[in-house]
Design a protein around this motif. Sequence first.
Motif, PDB file in Angstrom:
ATOM      1  N   PHE A  19      30.166-141.231 -48.480  1.00 11.75           N
ATOM      2  CA  PHE A  19      30.845-140.029 -48.975  1.00 11.75           C
ATOM      3  C   PHE A  19      31.325-139.163 -47.818  1.00 11.75           C
ATOM      4  CE2 PHE A  19      28.122-140.534 -52.936  1.00 11.75           C
ATOM      5  CZ  PHE A  19      29.179-140.883 -53.762  1.00 11.75           C
ATOM      6  N   ARG A  20      30.531-139.087 -46.772  1.00 15.94           N
ATOM      7  CA  ARG A  20      30.885-138.277 -45.611  1.00 15.94           C
ATOM      8  C   ARG A  20      32.122-138.839 -44.912  1.00 15.94           C
ATOM      9  NH1 ARG A  20      26.691-137.189 -40.647  1.00 15.94           N
ATOM     10  NH2 ARG A  20      28.146-136.077 -39.378  1.00 15.94           N
ATOM     11  N   THR A  21      32.218-140.151 -44.856  1.00 21.85           N
ATOM     12  CA  THR A  21      33.340-140.798 -44.186  1.00 21.85           C
ATOM     13  C   THR A  21      34.614-140.744 -45.018  1.00 21.85           C
ATOM     14  OG1 THR A  21      31.830-142.282 -43.034  1.00 21.85           O
ATOM     15  CG2 THR A  21      34.131-142.973 -43.183  1.00 21.85           C
ATOM     16  N   ASN A  22      34.492-141.069 -46.304  1.00 22.34           N
ATOM     17  CA  ASN A  22      35.685-141.236 -47.145  1.00 22.34           C
ATOM     18  C   ASN A  22      35.966-140.078 -48.087  1.00 22.34           C
ATOM     19  OD1 ASN A  22      35.964-143.924 -46.134  1.00 22.34           O
ATOM     20  ND2 ASN A  22      34.389-144.572 -47.565  1.00 22.34           N
ATOM     21  N   VAL A  90      27.642-129.312 -32.724  1.00 25.85           N
ATOM     22  CA  VAL A  90      28.864-129.822 -32.082  1.00 25.85           C
ATOM     23  C   VAL A  90      28.796-131.339 -31.990  1.00 25.85           C
ATOM     24  CG1 VAL A  90      30.107-129.938 -29.887  1.00 25.85           C
ATOM     25  CG2 VAL A  90      29.432-127.722 -30.825  1.00 25.85           C
ATOM     26  N   ASP A  91      27.683-131.870 -31.486  1.00 23.58           N
ATOM     27  CA  ASP A  91      27.545-133.327 -31.361  1.00 23.58           C
ATOM     28  C   ASP A  91      27.680-134.009 -32.716  1.00 23.58           C
ATOM     29  OD1 ASP A  91      27.142-133.134 -28.637  1.00 23.58           O
ATOM     30  OD2 ASP A  91      24.953-133.271 -28.772  1.00 23.58           O
ATOM     31  N   GLU A  92      27.037-133.444 -33.726  1.00 20.70           N
ATOM     32  CA  GLU A  92      27.083-134.039 -35.056  1.00 20.70           C
ATOM     33  C   GLU A  92      28.505-134.017 -35.620  1.00 20.70           C
ATOM     34  OE1 GLU A  92      25.284-132.537 -39.059  1.00 20.70           O
ATOM     35  OE2 GLU A  92      23.731-133.631 -37.958  1.00 20.70           O
ATOM     36  N   MET A  93      29.204-132.925 -35.442  1.00 21.82           N
ATOM     37  CA  MET A  93      30.556-132.822 -35.991  1.00 21.82           C
ATOM     38  C   MET A  93      31.544-133.721 -35.241  1.00 21.82           C
ATOM     39  SD  MET A  93      30.225-131.087 -38.641  1.00 21.82           S
ATOM     40  CE  MET A  93      28.553-131.715 -38.736  1.00 21.82           C
ATOM     41  N   LEU A  94      31.294-133.940 -33.967  1.00 20.49           N
ATOM     42  CA  LEU A  94      32.165-134.848 -33.213  1.00 20.49           C
ATOM     43  C   LEU A  94      32.005-136.287 -33.700  1.00 20.49           C
ATOM     44  CD1 LEU A  94      31.792-133.393 -29.617  1.00 20.49           C
ATOM     45  CD2 LEU A  94      33.828-133.308 -31.078  1.00 20.49           C
ATOM     46  N   ARG A  95      30.871-136.581 -34.330  1.00 24.31           N
ATOM     47  CA  ARG A  95      30.636-137.924 -34.865  1.00 24.31           C
ATOM     48  C   ARG A  95      31.136-138.096 -36.288  1.00 24.31           C
ATOM     49  NH1 ARG A  95      24.755-138.307 -34.494  1.00 24.31           N
ATOM     50  NH2 ARG A  95      24.866-136.183 -33.832  1.00 24.31           N
ATOM     51  N   GLY A  96      31.477-137.021 -36.971  1.00 20.09           N
ATOM     52  CA  GLY A  96      31.958-137.168 -38.338  1.00 20.09           C
ATOM     53  C   GLY A  96      31.974-135.866 -39.099  1.00 20.09           C
ATOM     54  N   THR A  97      32.571-135.924 -40.244  1.00 21.87           N
ATOM     55  CA  THR A  97      32.727-134.762 -41.097  1.00 21.87           C
ATOM     56  C   THR A  97      31.401-134.351 -41.722  1.00 21.87           C
ATOM     57  OG1 THR A  97      34.947-135.504 -41.634  1.00 21.87           O
ATOM     58  CG2 THR A  97      33.983-133.919 -43.137  1.00 21.87           C
ATOM     59  N   CYS A  98      31.218-133.070 -41.896  1.00 23.20           N
ATOM     60  CA  CYS A  98      30.054-132.527 -42.588  1.00 23.20           C
ATOM     61  C   CYS A  98      30.191-132.838 -44.079  1.00 23.20           C
ATOM     62  CB  CYS A  98      29.999-131.022 -42.364  1.00 23.20           C
ATOM     63  SG  CYS A  98      28.769-130.156 -43.348  1.00 23.20           S
ATOM     64  N   LEU A  99      29.186-133.462 -44.655  1.00 26.07           N
ATOM     65  CA  LEU A  99      29.222-133.810 -46.078  1.00 26.07           C
ATOM     66  C   LEU A  99      29.381-132.569 -46.940  1.00 26.07           C
ATOM     67  CD1 LEU A  99      29.007-135.907 -48.343  1.00 26.07           C
ATOM     68  CD2 LEU A  99      26.531-135.630 -48.242  1.00 26.07           C
ATOM     69  N   VAL A 100      28.721-131.491 -46.590  1.00 25.38           N
ATOM     70  CA  VAL A 100      28.818-130.260 -47.379  1.00 25.38           C
ATOM     71  C   VAL A 100      30.243-129.718 -47.347  1.00 25.38           C
ATOM     72  CG1 VAL A 100      28.036-127.860 -47.532  1.00 25.38           C
ATOM     73  CG2 VAL A 100      26.381-129.696 -47.123  1.00 25.38           C
ATOM     74  N   THR A 101      30.841-129.643 -46.166  1.00 22.90           N
ATOM     75  CA  THR A 101      32.205-129.146 -46.051  1.00 22.90           C
ATOM     76  C   THR A 101      33.169-130.028 -46.814  1.00 22.90           C
ATOM     77  OG1 THR A 101      31.713-128.172 -43.899  1.00 22.90           O
ATOM     78  CG2 THR A 101      34.038-128.542 -44.423  1.00 22.90           C
ATOM     79  N   VAL A 162      32.220-126.420 -37.364  1.00 21.20           N
ATOM     80  CA  VAL A 162      32.351-127.576 -38.260  1.00 21.20           C
ATOM     81  C   VAL A 162      33.818-127.850 -38.555  1.00 21.20           C
ATOM     82  CG1 VAL A 162      31.913-128.361 -40.628  1.00 21.20           C
ATOM     83  CG2 VAL A 162      30.058-127.339 -39.292  1.00 21.20           C
ATOM     84  N   THR A 163      34.551-126.813 -38.905  1.00 17.01           N
ATOM     85  CA  THR A 163      35.958-126.974 -39.273  1.00 17.01           C
ATOM     86  C   THR A 163      36.822-127.300 -38.055  1.00 17.01           C
ATOM     87  OG1 THR A 163      35.630-125.416 -41.076  1.00 17.01           O
ATOM     88  CG2 THR A 163      37.899-125.851 -40.415  1.00 17.01           C
ATOM     89  N   TYR A 164      36.657-126.541 -36.979  1.00 20.47           N
ATOM     90  CA  TYR A 164      37.492-126.714 -35.794  1.00 20.47           C
ATOM     91  C   TYR A 164      37.298-128.091 -35.154  1.00 20.47           C
ATOM     92  CZ  TYR A 164      39.945-125.389 -31.510  1.00 20.47           C
ATOM     93  OH  TYR A 164      40.829-125.330 -30.465  1.00 20.47           O
ATOM     94  N   SER A 165      36.074-128.603 -35.201  1.00 25.86           N
ATOM     95  CA  SER A 165      35.808-129.908 -34.587  1.00 25.86           C
ATOM     96  C   SER A 165      36.555-131.037 -35.295  1.00 25.86           C
ATOM     97  CB  SER A 165      34.302-130.197 -34.576  1.00 25.86           C
ATOM     98  OG  SER A 165      33.820-130.396 -35.890  1.00 25.86           O
ATOM     99  N   GLN A 166      36.987-130.804 -36.534  1.00 30.64           N
ATOM    100  CA  GLN A 166      37.763-131.818 -37.244  1.00 30.64           C
ATOM    101  C   GLN A 166      39.184-131.921 -36.689  1.00 30.64           C
ATOM    102  OE1 GLN A 166      36.028-133.801 -39.458  1.00 30.64           O
ATOM    103  NE2 GLN A 166      34.467-132.522 -38.517  1.00 30.64           N
ATOM    104  N   CYS A 167      39.648-130.841 -36.067  1.00 27.80           N
ATOM    105  CA  CYS A 167      41.004-130.824 -35.492  1.00 27.80           C
ATOM    106  C   CYS A 167      41.004-131.013 -33.980  1.00 27.80           C
ATOM    107  CB  CYS A 167      41.684-129.492 -35.818  1.00 27.80           C
ATOM    108  SG  CYS A 167      41.864-129.190 -37.565  1.00 27.80           S
ATOM    109  N   ARG A 168      39.958-130.565 -33.308  1.00 26.90           N
ATOM    110  CA  ARG A 168      39.869-130.643 -31.848  1.00 26.90           C
ATOM    111  C   ARG A 168      38.580-131.330 -31.463  1.00 26.90           C
ATOM    112  NH1 ARG A 168      42.794-127.090 -28.404  1.00 26.90           N
ATOM    113  NH2 ARG A 168      41.861-128.264 -26.723  1.00 26.90           N
ATOM    114  N   ASN A 169      38.670-132.598 -31.189  1.00 26.79           N
ATOM    115  CA  ASN A 169      37.505-133.382 -30.789  1.00 26.79           C
ATOM    116  C   ASN A 169      37.354-133.271 -29.274  1.00 26.79           C
ATOM    117  OD1 ASN A 169      35.569-135.321 -30.317  1.00 26.79           O
ATOM    118  ND2 ASN A 169      36.343-136.685 -31.906  1.00 26.79           N
TER     119      ASN A 169
END
Length: 189
Positions: A19-22, A90-101, A162-169
């Motif tokens: 779910f977190r990935t897709n 930061v490390d967690e968000m760089l590895r993938g999207t937050c399931l809650v978000t 969480v949000t910004y890391s999705q756009c700027r890795n």
Amino acid sequence: MRCAEFDREQVLTQAMEAFRTNGYAKTTMQDLVAATGLHPGSLYAAFGNKRGLLLEAVDHYIAMRSQSRLDLLAGHSPLKGIHVYLLHMVDEMLRGTCLVTRAVMELDQDEELHQRLCRIHSNLEADLNQALTDAAAAGEIPANADIPTLTAYLLVGVQGLVTYSQCRNDPALLQAVVGQLLAGLTVTR
């Protein structure tokens, strides 16, 4: 009829990652079968449907994140614990999207899911509030610090990370933002 036996936590972790990935809408039952190794009938029997599995996966995610956060906050001085926690985010968000978000963005009309997602934010708020209270008591931030405002400041910072890391890795930039968030905690007003 014999019930299928499986490690529920492992299945929830695997479903959580799917779910977190897709996202919820793009995760098919075939994706969940592939991720968990269970037959569709076993998933339906255990969770009712895809939404039921999502709700339990969100609960599992919340429990895992809460325990991880408490461990990170407790392993250091209060301000250092907050620093370690933010860098971990930061490390967690760089590895993938937050399931809650991701779930909030996809399923904002689902009241039951909304209540579960509000719980993770309430838990995070309580944990950060306690860490800041401890930091003030330890002299790491001003004793007269406005703890509720600083807690809200950190909550906004966490969600922003969480949000910004999705756009700027960009790990260096995100870590610099964490440093700036921490610097804002020690400013006397």
